[in-house]
Write an enzyme that holds these catalytic residues in place. Structure first.
Site, PDB file in Angstrom:
ATOM      1  N   HIS A 157       0.838  -1.217   0.000  1.00 29.24           N
ATOM      2  CA  HIS A 157       0.000   0.000   0.000  1.00 29.24           C
ATOM      3  C   HIS A 157       0.870   1.263   0.000  1.00 29.24           C
ATOM      4  O   HIS A 157       0.473   2.288   0.545  1.00 29.24           O
ATOM      5  CB  HIS A 157      -0.935   0.036   1.209  1.00 29.24           C
ATOM      6  CG  HIS A 157      -1.669  -1.247   1.449  1.00 29.24           C
ATOM      7  ND1 HIS A 157      -2.882  -1.537   0.887  1.00 29.24           N
ATOM      8  CD2 HIS A 157      -1.323  -2.345   2.182  1.00 29.24           C
ATOM      9  CE1 HIS A 157      -3.275  -2.736   1.270  1.00 29.24           C
ATOM     10  NE2 HIS A 157      -2.339  -3.252   2.048  1.00 29.24           N
ATOM     11  N   SER A 278      14.493  21.410 -17.168  1.00 24.02           N
ATOM     12  CA  SER A 278      13.311  22.235 -17.427  1.00 24.02           C
ATOM     13  C   SER A 278      13.757  23.542 -18.065  1.00 24.02           C
ATOM     14  O   SER A 278      14.818  24.068 -17.756  1.00 24.02           O
ATOM     15  CB  SER A 278      12.589  22.510 -16.103  1.00 24.02           C
ATOM     16  OG  SER A 278      11.853  23.711 -16.202  1.00 24.02           O
ATOM     17  N   LYS A 284      15.875  21.773 -12.011  1.00 26.45           N
ATOM     18  CA  LYS A 284      15.170  20.512 -12.246  1.00 26.45           C
ATOM     19  C   LYS A 284      16.019  19.440 -12.917  1.00 26.45           C
ATOM     20  O   LYS A 284      16.804  19.709 -13.818  1.00 26.45           O
ATOM     21  CB  LYS A 284      13.949  20.768 -13.130  1.00 26.45           C
ATOM     22  CG  LYS A 284      12.882  21.581 -12.441  1.00 26.45           C
ATOM     23  CD  LYS A 284      12.058  20.745 -11.519  1.00 26.45           C
ATOM     24  CE  LYS A 284      11.013  20.011 -12.327  1.00 26.45           C
ATOM     25  NZ  LYS A 284      10.011  19.386 -11.520  1.00 26.45           N
ATOM     26  N   GLU A 291       9.304   8.320 -17.356  1.00 20.85           N
ATOM     27  CA  GLU A 291       7.910   8.733 -17.574  1.00 20.85           C
ATOM     28  C   GLU A 291       7.430   8.340 -18.973  1.00 20.85           C
ATOM     29  O   GLU A 291       6.292   7.916 -19.158  1.00 20.85           O
ATOM     30  CB  GLU A 291       7.765  10.243 -17.387  1.00 20.85           C
ATOM     31  CG  GLU A 291       7.887  10.668 -15.928  1.00 20.85           C
ATOM     32  CD  GLU A 291       7.941  12.178 -15.761  1.00 20.85           C
ATOM     33  OE1 GLU A 291       7.356  12.681 -14.799  1.00 20.85           O
ATOM     34  OE2 GLU A 291       8.581  12.862 -16.581  1.00 20.85           O
TER      35      GLU A 291
END
Ligand code: ARG
Length: 480
Positions: A157, A278, A284, A291
């Site tokens: 979980h 970025s 970043k 992804e």
């Protein structure tokens, strides 16, 4: 424009150009060109041996096909976009080279069996390739399992559950990928039967030898029912499924890497080469590659749905809908191969932040089960022990303490059964090593698991080598 087709005889008028454009499959089936010529070479050898066409015609056709094969290999072969598909292109090319005798090649076959045979040959190679890519990733994960001796929080979980090793965690992914690899190879074996000679749908009146053709193209045997043969796309759907499940496994791995590399976790650092920045936020470092692997899974699963819906409700046998079978499967396999390659690169260069992990693993009472086990081994029922430890956890939360911070006196308030040895018993190392049940996270258990995955890796390598040899031997026989 005057349209040339393989079937214009019964028509009064030429095709409208929009019809040609709409029905063309060249964008996709050009990828089949090499296999199409191999299929034709095997077919013409058989027509000769069965005395369906004279030796001298077979000689001419064979040499014409071989020169087309050479043009395809060298990249010189020009696809004529005004023709319907690659099969038409190659047949017209043949008659351009050898004259009207080229028209004998299509004796005893149809494009319906030809298309599905070509597609299977293409997919055999693609499957062997994709399994090799899975194995490269497995290999990179094996390296991690061998070299990273780190205890991390095992989660259920997404909450701290019990401590595990990086090896156990990596092996979990390896076992999923191992099933993916064997699923692909089983699909390979299931589809490795040759449809050629099924002709349009009902077989042929010529005395053909289908065994000979199947063998010449490296198939195990001919398929058994002509109507099934030209309508069957199970193999394509199955591979779309194999691709989907593998992509889903990669997507889970990617998700973990994304979370693990966040500020909040900071368990791992993905190499600069496989991250991006970025345009506005200078600080970043984004896990875009992971992804994208997660994102591309959507396309791959979508391709499976395309196959399922496209074949649903088709009556026997060949229907033109089936022309739409190639793109989804080809795209899935291609995309999956790229995802596997990128994941392999990320995994091979991944850095674990050991200090951060060592701090985090002690949090969240991750050894609570072990504290209960301690009491249970000293005579309490596990259920009562569970209750006692629950109370200890509540106490620790109130006092903002960890189990290890509690004195023995404090512990004894909860149970007289606590002794000095409890601290060692609930250390992370003991928690891990005591989970020595088969398949557990102890070092002995992970050793056994590693041995298994290495052996099956070697077995797959042998299988891939064997199958590629069979295929490549066929090609060299056919072109020389
Ligand atoms: N381009 C077609 C395909 O890929 C070739 C088969 C044509 N057969 C037919 N009966 N029209 O499916």
């Amino acid at each position: 424009m005057v349209n040339r087709t393989l079937w214009s005889g019964r028509f009064n008028r030429d095709l409208d150009n929009s019809t040609l454009e709409f029905t063309s499959s060249l964008d996709v089936d050009t990828a089949l060109s090499f296999y199409d010529v191999m299929g034709s070479l095997a077919h013409v050898n058989m027509l000769r041996k069965c005395k369906i066409i004279p030796d001298k015609d077979a000689d001419v056709i064979t040499s014409g096909l071989r020169s087309i094969a050479a043009q395809i290999e060298s990249g010189e072969f020009k696809v004529d976009r005004s023709l319907e598909d690659i099969h038409t292109n190659i047949e017209f090319k043949l008659t351009d080279i050898v004259g009207s005798v080229g028209g004998k090649l299509h004796t005893g076959r149809s494009r319906n069996d030809q298309v599905v045979t070509d597609f299977k040959m293409y997919l055999r190679d693609a499957v062997l390739d994709v399994v090799s890519s899975i194995d490269r990733l497995i290999n990179a994960l094996i390296e991690i399992a061998r070299s990273e001796n780190i205890i991390i929080p095992g989660l259920t979980h997404t909450q701290h559950a019990q401590p595990v090793t990086v090896a156990q965690h990596a092996l979990a992914h390896i076992f999923k990928l191992e099933r993916d690899a064997s699923r692909f190879l089983e699909a390979f074996d299931r589809m490795n039967y040759c449809p050629l000679g099924s002709a349009a749908l009902a077989g042929t009146t010529y005395p053909i030898d289908r065994e000979m053709v199947a063998e010449a193209l490296g198939f195990k045997a001919p398929t058994q029912n002509s109507m099934d043969s030209v309508s069957d796309r199970d193999f394509a759907t199955e591979l779309a499924f194999c691709s989907s499940l593998t992509a889903i496994h990669l997507s889970s791995m990617a998700e973990e890497l994304i979370i693990w590399s966040s500020q909040e976790f900071n368990f791992v650092e993905i190499d600069d080469m496989y991250t991006t920045g970025s345009s506005i936020m200078p600080q970043k470092k984004n896990p875009d590659i992971a992804e994208l692997i997660r994102g591309k899974t959507g396309n791959i699963v979508g391709n499976l749905v395309t196959m399922l819906v496209m074949t649903k409700g088709l009556p026997l046998t060949y229907n033109r809908d089936l022309q739409e079978d190639k793109a989804p499967v080809m795209l899935s396999l291609d995309s999956l191969r790229k995802c596997l390659m990128m994941m392999c690169k990320i995994v091979s260069t991944l850095k674990f932040n050991e200090n951060v992990i060592a701090n985090k693993v002690t949090l969240g009472f991750i050894n609570a089960t072990d504290l209960a086990d301690y009491l249970a081994t000293r005579g309490l029922t596990f259920r009562d022990a569970h209750g006692v430890v629950g109370a200890v956890v509540r106490y620790c939360i109130e006092k903002n303490k960890n189990f290890g911070d509690l004195s023995l006196d404090e512990l004894k308030k909860f149970s007289e059964l606590f002794y000095d040895d409890v601290y060692n018993y609930i250390s992370m190392e003991s928690c891990v090593e005591r989970r020595n049940s088969s398949g557990g996270t102890s070092s002995q258990s992970t050793e056994i698991q590693l041995e298994h995955v290495v052996q099956s890796y070697v077995r797959r390598k042998d299988k891939i080598m064997r199958e590629s040899n069979i295929i490549n031997t066929c090609w060299s026989r056919l072109v020389s």
